[in-house]
Every structure is written in structure tokens, then in C-alpha cells.
Enzyme design. Sequence first.
Site, short mmCIF file in Angstrom:
data_model
loop_
_atom_site.label_atom_id
_atom_site.label_comp_id
_atom_site.label_asym_id
_atom_site.label_seq_id
_atom_site.Cartn_x
_atom_site.Cartn_y
_atom_site.Cartn_z
N SER A 20 0.85 -1.20 0.00
CA SER A 20 0.00 0.00 0.00
C SER A 20 0.88 1.24 0.00
O SER A 20 1.62 1.49 0.95
CB SER A 20 -0.91 0.01 1.23
OG SER A 20 -1.47 1.30 1.37
N GLY B 247 -0.75 2.01 9.56
CA GLY B 247 -0.03 1.84 10.82
C GLY B 247 -0.87 1.51 12.04
O GLY B 247 -0.43 1.72 13.16
N MET C 195 -12.23 4.47 -0.57
CA MET C 195 -12.90 4.74 0.71
C MET C 195 -13.64 6.06 0.56
O MET C 195 -13.29 7.06 1.19
CB MET C 195 -11.86 4.78 1.84
CG MET C 195 -11.37 3.38 2.21
SD MET C 195 -9.80 3.42 3.07
CE MET C 195 -8.72 3.34 1.64
N GLY D 68 -4.87 -3.96 6.39
CA GLY D 68 -4.73 -3.24 7.65
C GLY D 68 -4.01 -4.05 8.71
O GLY D 68 -4.46 -5.13 9.08
N GLY E 148 -8.96 4.31 6.92
CA GLY E 148 -8.66 5.73 7.00
C GLY E 148 -7.20 6.03 7.29
O GLY E 148 -6.72 7.10 6.94
N PHE E 149 -6.52 5.09 7.93
CA PHE E 149 -5.13 5.36 8.32
C PHE E 149 -4.28 4.11 8.20
O PHE E 149 -4.77 3.00 8.40
CB PHE E 149 -5.08 5.86 9.78
CG PHE E 149 -5.92 7.08 10.02
CD1 PHE E 149 -5.42 8.35 9.78
CD2 PHE E 149 -7.25 6.94 10.43
CE1 PHE E 149 -6.22 9.47 9.98
CE2 PHE E 149 -8.05 8.06 10.63
CZ PHE E 149 -7.54 9.33 10.40
N GLY F 77 1.17 -1.87 4.15
CA GLY F 77 1.73 -0.53 4.02
C GLY F 77 2.98 -0.40 4.87
O GLY F 77 4.11 -0.49 4.37
N SER F 78 2.77 -0.22 6.17
CA SER F 78 3.90 -0.01 7.09
C SER F 78 4.88 -1.16 7.05
O SER F 78 6.11 -0.94 7.08
CB SER F 78 3.38 0.14 8.52
OG SER F 78 2.29 1.01 8.55
#
Length: 216
Positions: free
Chosen positions: A7, A144, A67, A175, A141-142, A196-197
Site C-alpha cells: 500500500s 499503521g 474509501m 490493515g 482511514g489510516f 503498508g507499514s
Amino acid sequence: MPLVAPSLLAADFLHLENECMLVNESSADWFHLDVMDGSFVPNISYGQPVIEAIHKIAAKPLDVHLMIEKPERYAADFKKMGARYLTVHYEACTHLHRNVEQIKTLGMKAGVALNPHTPVHLLEDILCDLDLVLIMSVNPGFGGQQFIDRTFDKVRALRRMINAAGLATLIEIDGGVTLQNASLLVQAGADVLVAGSTVFKAADPKTAIQTLKEAR
Ligand code: DX5
Ligand code: ZN
């Protein structure tokens, strides 16, 4: 072997070209692109001009996760921008079947994403029309955030539904995916791991991607 979709939300936007090249050169399968509208989710990410730029150098399919409210307004734009998979949220679509038909008519693969509180059985009457189901394992939405453990049961339940119906629908997890929980997710029935992270904050992102690929 799971598909791995880094991501870009966690990438270094000042060096986006380098980050895309890293994904190109890695064993990753797709680019996962998160589009947020500040309304469906309490955050805004990036939109069409950025995705258009990424498409110019991306050597792998673009997996676009919307989203946003009223995604039908932009589906044709995302096709033009090179989206291979277009995923909309169950919670954002009153006429979900219409959204899915629109995506497929435009020539993209259709995905539906579920928030952590949305049960997988609500997809019973649309599962046969879907190429992909994205199970959110954090609140969208975020990046990490901490993985929600309840996700494992949801993946197992959805895997049973897909197998019972003889479908090839992919299960994507998004996520809090880590090198630690990746194998458990694959064992539960996941096909695609978004990270992502775990990829972009790693000292060696390509090795992190390869480790996710080897999750069994
Ligand atoms: C969150 C996005 C995710 C996010 C995942 O709303 O849908 O794709 O980038 O980030 P990590 O892997 O850091 O949890
Ligand atoms: Zn996402």
C-alpha cells in the site's frame, strides 16, 4: 502462495518514483492504492493525478481501494487511470449491485470492502458477482494501525462461503498485516495481503515483501 499488494499510503511521497520502482523490482504482485474522501473515512489521501502518475511507471496491476461516498461518480475515471481492480465499500453503497455491474461493464475487476463491524454473510447475495472481497482488519482511514484479531474468524467464514459456492473470488486482507500474522491469515484462507507499514517502514522493503510472499 499469497499475492502481495504493497500500500503506497505508507510510501515516501517525496520519492514516489523510487518507491514505485522498488515495488516493480520486488516480488510484489499489485500496487494497492488507497483513495479517501474525508467523508466516508476521517482522512484524505491522494486522488486521480497521483494515480495517473503512478500508472505511468507501475509494471504491475493497480488495485484501487475507494474509501469514498458515491463511488459511481468516479468509476470511469479510475478505469482511464489504469485501475485493474476497483473496490468499493459495502457501507458506502446503497445500490451495491449497481456499483459492481458498473465496474465490470467498464472492464475492471470488481471488489467489495467490509469494515471490521460488517459481517461477511451480508455478501451472500452478491458474492457470485465479485472478483474480490477486501476484509478490513483495521478501521479504514489510516495506515499503521493495530490488526483486529476477530478478522481471522471472518476470513475463515468467507473462505467457507466461497468454497461452498465453488467461486474463485479472492479474499484480500487490508490493515495491520505484519510478518507475524501473515501466515495465520493465509492459513485462514486469505489470497491477497495488503501491507503498508510492514513494507515501506521496513529497513529492507524488498525482503519484507518476499517474506510476505512466503507466508504459508
Ligand atoms: C487503510 C488502508 C490500508 C493501509 C494499510 O484504510 O486501506 O491500505 O494503507 O496500512 P498498514 O498496512 O500500515 O496497516
Ligand atoms: Zn487499502
